[in-house]
Enzyme design. Structure first.
Site, short mmCIF file in Angstrom:
data_model
loop_
_atom_site.label_atom_id
_atom_site.label_comp_id
_atom_site.label_asym_id
_atom_site.label_seq_id
_atom_site.Cartn_x
_atom_site.Cartn_y
_atom_site.Cartn_z
N ASP A 161 0.67 -1.03 -0.17
CA ASP A 161 -0.11 0.06 0.04
C ASP A 161 1.05 1.31 -0.16
O ASP A 161 1.94 1.13 0.52
CB ASP A 161 -0.98 -0.09 1.10
CG ASP A 161 -1.86 1.12 1.37
OD1 ASP A 161 -2.62 1.17 0.54
OD2 ASP A 161 -1.86 1.88 2.32
N GLU A 204 14.88 -15.04 -0.79
CA GLU A 204 15.51 -16.10 0.11
C GLU A 204 14.32 -17.27 -0.09
O GLU A 204 14.65 -18.38 0.76
CB GLU A 204 15.77 -15.49 1.69
CG GLU A 204 16.82 -14.58 1.74
CD GLU A 204 16.88 -14.11 3.45
OE1 GLU A 204 16.19 -14.67 4.30
OE2 GLU A 204 17.20 -13.06 3.29
C1 NOJ Z 1 -4.44 2.92 -0.83
C2 NOJ Z 1 -5.42 2.06 -0.47
O1 NOJ Z 1 -5.68 1.22 -1.83
C3 NOJ Z 1 -6.67 2.68 -0.35
O2 NOJ Z 1 -7.91 1.90 -0.30
C4 NOJ Z 1 -6.42 3.52 1.10
O3 NOJ Z 1 -7.46 4.34 1.49
C5 NOJ Z 1 -5.12 4.14 1.23
N1 NOJ Z 1 -3.92 3.54 0.33
C6 NOJ Z 1 -4.60 4.33 2.54
O4 NOJ Z 1 -4.13 3.30 3.02
#
Ligand code: NOJ
Length: 546
Positions: free
Chosen positions: A208, A259
């Protein structure tokens, strides 16, 4: 190829693979609480093997107070009780493996939940052991936030912690405090998190906000920038995110992933809009294995724009790097709505393109059915981001509604009498069961495309971007070679006649799959081909036949 990753077949299984994103809360509710869960995913694995999927990315599964539906993690080593248990996740990984499907989890390394014990302890005093795991700053000269950084949902990215008199940083909601990646302990801890899941057999992570992690050490203001998807508030996020040090993290994680056998996959949510910057996340084949291409997602559905993004991406990627193509996800309007205004012809053509471009394709659940957004009335919205954001950017519930499996109550998403967490919408005629029976359905088309990829494209185009060549065409058409095949797409509302290499049409977005096989819509493609409005075809050229 990175030392330690090996070159044996299957080691880099993701190159040219078809991945599938399951938004767990919306796929299959096994226990009638209105939320999809891991037992539900397990129950529906056959759909994925029937469709021809190689890897499954599960949206966040870790315990969370759900201020951002799991993107606010309260425990990196657990499973959200509403979704299941660790044992259930292990079972899912094992049963998916029996079907040749690998499971990726969603990792959120940029921030935690404000209810994570680290943050609870960090805010208890300026001397707390975890204090420096987060980003703190004294008030600015006027007593307000320390700089101009904005939260994704609007407003300042800083919230005053009254107890300690300092502000903490949250690039997203106040319930999502950013970790301080300048602190070595944060590195060590997240490294442990990776190992923990890799050791359990998890095949990799979707990472993310992969372009973030580090923030400018001096907390200088973000620079002004033209408004756009990367700068919704007219600020460039050049100091609040996007620091070069993130690359060191990915180099370390890449070694760690290497790894394992096969190497564990690192797939980044790289929210950057410049091909060179996107390419930088692949490093020298020593950082992320795959990086999402958001310019493609946000491009208008026009031949010139889409093809030029593909060309600039392929030109920018380092040798051997594998691009990723995606049309929908849990943060944006579904592709049939966004690219097609609900017109199934456009959605089907988009699927032909996504499945035949060189690289890895990621389908979002329901793409294979041609699902459009479901309008969710304001009083039924469940996304806290949508309640706060000043605009439509976070109208995300519409793309997170229940998967329709079969005709009947809630389309089989949940046991009878369940109140689903989001409305199921009107999916009559669009369910998996109905579309499976119909050789002309979008589901049958998608399956045929994935079969074609496996038979004819993987190996030619897997990471081998040289297999792609754009051929001359009119302004609203897009014709390209992909490995041994030619794809011709008409992205206009009028019928068009175009020149293509002589061959045989083996798939058409406008014609049904005949007899459940790959070969469809046979008709002469020599010397000119007539394409209907928003029709795409895959051609087996004569010179490459046999
Ligand atoms: C990207 C994620 O896909 C989204 O759903 C989220 O709100 C934000 N990052 C924050 O984590």
């Amino acid at each position: 190829m990175t030392a330690g990753e090996g070159s044996a077949a299957g080691e880099r299984w993701w190159e040219g693979a078809a991945l599938y994103q399951v938004y767990v809360r919306s796929w299959q509710d096994s226990d009638g609480d209105g939320y999809g869960d891991l037992a539900g995913v397990r129950r529906r694995l056959d759909h994925l093997s029937w469709l021809g999927i190689d890897g499954l990315w599960l949206s966040p599964t870790m315990p969370s107070p759900d201020e951002d539906w799991g993107y606010d993690v309260a425990d990196y080593y657990g499973v959200h009780p509403e979704l299941g248990t660790l044992e259930e996740l292990d079972r899912l990984v094992a049963e998916a493996a029996q079907r040749g499907i690998r499971v990726l989890l969603d990792l959120v390394p940029n921030h935690t939940s404000s209810l994570h014990p680290w943050f609870v302890e960090a805010r208890s005093s300026r001397e707390a052991p975890h204090r420096d795991w987060y980003v703190w700053a004294d008030p600015g000269p006027d007593g307000g936030p320390p700089n101009n950084w904005r939260s994704a949902a609007g407003g300042s990215a800083w919230t005053l912690d009254e107890g300690s008199g300092q502000y903490y940083l949250h690039n997203f909601l106040p319930g999502q405090p950013d970790l301080n990646w300048w602190n070595e302990e944060v590195h060590a801890e997240l490294g442990r998190v990776l190992r923990y899941w890799f050791d359990r057999g998890v095949a990799g992570f979707r990472i993310d906000v992969a372009h973030s992690l580090y923030k400018d050490r001096q907390l200088r203001d973000d620079s002004p920038a033209p408004k756009g998807p990367a700068a919704p508030f007219g600020l460039a996020a050049d100091r609040s995110m996007n620091q070069p040090e993130a690359h060191e993290v990915y180099r370390a994680w890449r070694k760690l992933a290497g790894e394992y056998r096969p190497a564990r996959l690192l797939l980044g949510e790289t929210w950057v809009f410049d091909a060179q910057r996107l390419a930088s996340f692949y490093g020298d084949d020593d950082e992320l294995h795959l990086a999402f291409n958001f310019p493609f997602v946000f491009a208008p559905f026009r031949a010139a724009e889409l093809s030029s993004i593909v060309a600039s991406t392929l030109a920018a990627l380092p040798p051997g790097a594998c691009p990723v193509w995606v049309g929908s996800n849990h943060d944006v309007s579904r592709l049939p709505t966004r690219w097609g205004a609900g017109d199934p012809a456009r959605a089907r053509t988009a699927l032909v393109l996504l499945c035949t471009l060189p690289g890895t394709v990621v389908l979002y659940y329901g793409d294979e059915l041609g699902l459009t957004d479901v309008p969710v009335p304001p009083d039924e919205q469940r996304d806290p981001m949508s309640w706060r954001a000043p605009d439509d950017r976070f109208n995300r519930d519409r793309a997170r509604t229940p998967m329709p499996w079969e005709p009947g109550p809630l389309y089989g998403f949940a046991p009878r009498g369940t109140r689903p967490w989001l409305p199921a919408g009107d999916r009559d005629g669009l369910t998996v069961a109905e579309q499976r029976e119909d050789p002309a359905s979008t589901l049958s088309l998608t399956r045929a495309l994935l079969d074609l990829r496996r038979q004819r494209l993987t190996g030619h185009t897997a990471g081998d971007v040289a297999g792609y060549e754009q051929l001359p065409s009119g302004r609203d058409q897009w014709v390209y070679r992909s490995g041994p095949l030619v794809v011709a797409a008409n992205l206009a509302a009028d019928e068009v006649q175009i020149d293509v290499p002589a061959g045989e049409v083996i798939i058409s977005s406008a014609v049904g799959v005949q007899g459940g096989g790959v070969r469809v819509g046979r008709r002469p493609a020599d010397p000119a081909l007539v394409l209907g409005p928003f029709e795409a075809v895959v051609i087996q050229p004569h010179e490459a036949a046999g």
